[in-house]
Design a protein around this motif. Sequence first.
Motif, PDB file in Angstrom:
ATOM      1  N   ALA A   1       0.835  -1.203   0.000  1.00 18.15           N
ATOM      2  CA  ALA A   1       0.000   0.000   0.000  1.00 18.15           C
ATOM      3  C   ALA A   1       0.868   1.252   0.000  1.00 18.15           C
ATOM      4  O   ALA A   1       1.957   1.265   0.570  1.00 18.15           O
ATOM      5  CB  ALA A   1      -0.925   0.004   1.211  1.00 18.15           C
ATOM      6  N   MET A   2       0.389   2.303  -0.647  1.00 21.28           N
ATOM      7  CA  MET A   2       1.095   3.576  -0.646  1.00 21.28           C
ATOM      8  C   MET A   2       1.161   4.107   0.782  1.00 21.28           C
ATOM      9  O   MET A   2       0.169   4.052   1.530  1.00 21.28           O
ATOM     10  CB  MET A   2       0.391   4.586  -1.547  1.00 21.28           C
ATOM     11  CG  MET A   2       0.445   4.214  -3.024  1.00 21.28           C
ATOM     12  SD  MET A   2       2.134   4.280  -3.700  1.00 21.28           S
ATOM     13  CE  MET A   2       2.330   6.048  -3.879  1.00 21.28           C
ATOM     14  N   PRO A   3       2.311   4.630   1.205  1.00 18.44           N
ATOM     15  CA  PRO A   3       2.421   5.167   2.565  1.00 18.44           C
ATOM     16  C   PRO A   3       1.587   6.430   2.733  1.00 18.44           C
ATOM     17  O   PRO A   3       1.318   7.155   1.781  1.00 18.44           O
ATOM     18  CB  PRO A   3       3.915   5.472   2.695  1.00 18.44           C
ATOM     19  CG  PRO A   3       4.385   5.682   1.292  1.00 18.44           C
ATOM     20  CD  PRO A   3       3.567   4.750   0.448  1.00 18.44           C
ATOM     21  N   LYS A   4       1.183   6.656   3.971  1.00 20.42           N
ATOM     22  CA  LYS A   4       0.427   7.870   4.277  1.00 20.42           C
ATOM     23  C   LYS A   4       1.371   9.045   4.436  1.00 20.42           C
ATOM     24  O   LYS A   4       2.513   8.887   4.867  1.00 20.42           O
ATOM     25  CB  LYS A   4      -0.394   7.664   5.544  1.00 20.42           C
ATOM     26  CG  LYS A   4      -1.518   6.628   5.401  1.00 20.42           C
ATOM     27  CD  LYS A   4      -2.327   6.504   6.679  1.00 20.42           C
ATOM     28  CE  LYS A   4      -3.449   5.491   6.492  1.00 20.42           C
ATOM     29  NZ  LYS A   4      -4.250   5.333   7.749  1.00 20.42           N
ATOM     30  N   MET A   5       0.875  10.210   4.069  1.00 20.54           N
ATOM     31  CA  MET A   5       1.665  11.424   4.158  1.00 20.54           C
ATOM     32  C   MET A   5       1.014  12.385   5.134  1.00 20.54           C
ATOM     33  O   MET A   5      -0.211  12.398   5.286  1.00 20.54           O
ATOM     34  CB  MET A   5       1.799  12.085   2.785  1.00 20.54           C
ATOM     35  CG  MET A   5       2.283  11.171   1.666  1.00 20.54           C
ATOM     36  SD  MET A   5       3.970  10.536   1.930  1.00 20.54           S
ATOM     37  CE  MET A   5       4.893  12.071   1.877  1.00 20.54           C
ATOM     38  N   SER A   6       1.821  13.197   5.791  1.00 25.43           N
ATOM     39  CA  SER A   6       1.305  14.228   6.682  1.00 25.43           C
ATOM     40  C   SER A   6       1.995  15.541   6.367  1.00 25.43           C
ATOM     41  O   SER A   6       3.122  15.562   5.876  1.00 25.43           O
ATOM     42  CB  SER A   6       1.527  13.855   8.150  1.00 25.43           C
ATOM     43  OG  SER A   6       2.915  13.738   8.426  1.00 25.43           O
ATOM     44  N   ASP A   7       1.330  16.651   6.627  1.00 22.46           N
ATOM     45  CA  ASP A   7       1.924  17.952   6.374  1.00 22.46           C
ATOM     46  C   ASP A   7       3.160  18.135   7.235  1.00 22.46           C
ATOM     47  O   ASP A   7       3.159  17.805   8.424  1.00 22.46           O
ATOM     48  CB  ASP A   7       0.920  19.063   6.656  1.00 22.46           C
ATOM     49  CG  ASP A   7      -0.215  19.072   5.644  1.00 22.46           C
ATOM     50  OD1 ASP A   7      -0.006  18.571   4.523  1.00 22.46           O
ATOM     51  OD2 ASP A   7      -1.307  19.555   5.978  1.00 22.46           O
TER      52      ASP A   7
END
Length: 272
Positions: free
Chosen positions: A265-271
């Motif tokens: 799965a694509m990793p999650k990103m955060s600001d």
Amino acid sequence: MAEFAEGAPCWVDAMFKDVEGAKAFYSDVLGWTFGDAASEYGNYTQAYSDGKAVAAVVPPMPGGDAPSQWCLYFASPDAAATAEKIKSAGGDLMMEPMQVGTFGTMLIAKEPSGAVFGVWQPGEHKGFEKVGEPGAYAWAEVFTREVGKVDGFLPKVFPYGAQKMEPGDDPEMAGMDYKIFSVGGTENPVLGRMNMGEEFPPEIPSYVQVYFSVPDCDEAVAKATKRGGTLHFGPMDSPFGRFAALTDQQGAAFAVIDMSKTSGAMPKMSDA
């Protein structure tokens, strides 16, 4: 041909003591062909994939003894203005803005942690004629041990937004410190930034890792090592593709990625 947005990677070249050896290596590994050397520009020689310009190689300048390495250029509408931003943000200019005939204007710089990069203000030469396809540039990352310096520098020079990759539950990503810089919104990522861990020997300085797209990562690695290249990491599967990091037979670092073979799965990103 599409114009490249300010801050987007738009070209890559490398200096090799053995240019013919480099041409033979990359012809085999990436399927490149090469044009005629431009004697009026230091025998600068463009590389092509399917007839489209994707990179260039050049011999060292007389008296020069720089190591072989790939240099990534970022697009700028005004190289002189970008040069001032580089200096005010704590970077160093290794080559002041220089006009290259009618092709454009270039400069070479070093960000505060030491990675070398270029800036290109296009004239007749716009940059890559294809991107993200086999044989062409695909991605790049700044590898550094001083992430604060890089993270503070880049948005002052280019109109970047930044997001941090969250490791999630993937044990292979535990402790990873990785940022992605984008232009014009998060849907247009242009550059990664990786914290160099203990797996990197201390003598390796900050550098920009350039990824080239290939139709088969393992085959490209086999060709590279057969021609005297060295495999340093991978091949490894990822959500972005199967990739490996190498150096060629003259010591220039690069990576290959097969973006058709994704895993996980694509990793999650955060600001950031």
